[in-house]
Motif scaffolding. Structure first.
Motif, mmCIF file in Angstrom:
data_model
loop_
_atom_site.group_PDB
_atom_site.id
_atom_site.type_symbol
_atom_site.label_atom_id
_atom_site.label_comp_id
_atom_site.label_asym_id
_atom_site.label_seq_id
_atom_site.Cartn_x
_atom_site.Cartn_y
_atom_site.Cartn_z
ATOM 1 N N PRO A 10 -4.960 -3.941 2.864
ATOM 2 C CA PRO A 10 -4.560 -5.557 2.710
ATOM 3 C C PRO A 10 -3.021 -5.237 2.238
ATOM 4 O O PRO A 10 -2.815 -4.338 1.649
ATOM 5 N N PRO A 11 -2.375 -6.117 2.687
ATOM 6 C CA PRO A 11 -0.703 -6.109 2.150
ATOM 7 C C PRO A 11 -0.883 -6.250 0.816
ATOM 8 O O PRO A 11 -1.785 -6.712 0.162
ATOM 9 N N ARG A 12 0.485 -5.428 0.166
ATOM 10 C CA ARG A 12 0.776 -5.433 -1.043
ATOM 11 C C ARG A 12 0.841 -6.844 -1.645
ATOM 12 O O ARG A 12 1.739 -7.592 -1.080
ATOM 13 N N ARG A 13 0.704 -7.140 -2.817
ATOM 14 C CA ARG A 13 1.061 -8.393 -3.791
ATOM 15 C C ARG A 13 2.536 -8.387 -3.994
ATOM 16 O O ARG A 13 3.127 -7.354 -4.311
ATOM 17 N N ARG A 14 3.138 -9.589 -3.873
ATOM 18 C CA ARG A 14 4.754 -9.631 -4.377
ATOM 19 C C ARG A 14 4.818 -9.532 -5.526
ATOM 20 O O ARG A 14 3.762 -9.876 -6.410
ATOM 21 N N GLN A 15 5.933 -9.229 -5.898
ATOM 22 C CA GLN A 15 6.420 -8.896 -7.356
ATOM 23 C C GLN A 15 6.453 -10.288 -7.981
ATOM 24 O O GLN A 15 6.847 -11.162 -7.302
ATOM 25 N N SER A 16 6.159 -10.629 -9.257
ATOM 26 C CA SER A 16 6.307 -11.890 -9.885
ATOM 27 C C SER A 16 7.585 -12.487 -9.929
ATOM 28 O O SER A 16 8.015 -13.543 -9.748
#
Length: 86
Positions: A10-16
């Motif tokens: 799955p695509p990586r989560r965006r940084q906060s």
């Protein structure tokens, strides 16, 4: 043992920090109030019909450049003329 599905990660989560920048941008945009008023009282009409009937209505709507709900209303009026009002 099975190896499981061979699918991509799955695509990586965006940084906060990236999410904070987009919320600041959204705050500056002004939204207009929704002012769409329905002409008549409307309800959703969900009935199961065969694919042939549904396709027939869609094709007739395209050919006559009318909407399917308008065709259904006309069909009801024709049936009421033939069989009487309910």
């Amino acid at each position: 043992m099975s190896k499981g599905l061979q699918i991509a990660e799955p695509p990586r989560r965006r940084q906060s920090g990236a999410g904070e920048a987009s919320t600041e941008r959204n705050k500056s945009v002004e939204f207009t109030k929704f002012d769409n008023v329905a002409e008549d009282e409307k309800v959703q009409f969900n009935k199961r019909v065969t694919r042939r009937v549904a396709d027939g209505y869609e094709i007739l709507a395209i050919r006559t450049r009318r909407k399917v709900p308008d065709l259904l209303a006309e069909a009801l009026s024709l049936l009421e003329e033939k069989h009487g009002k309910v």
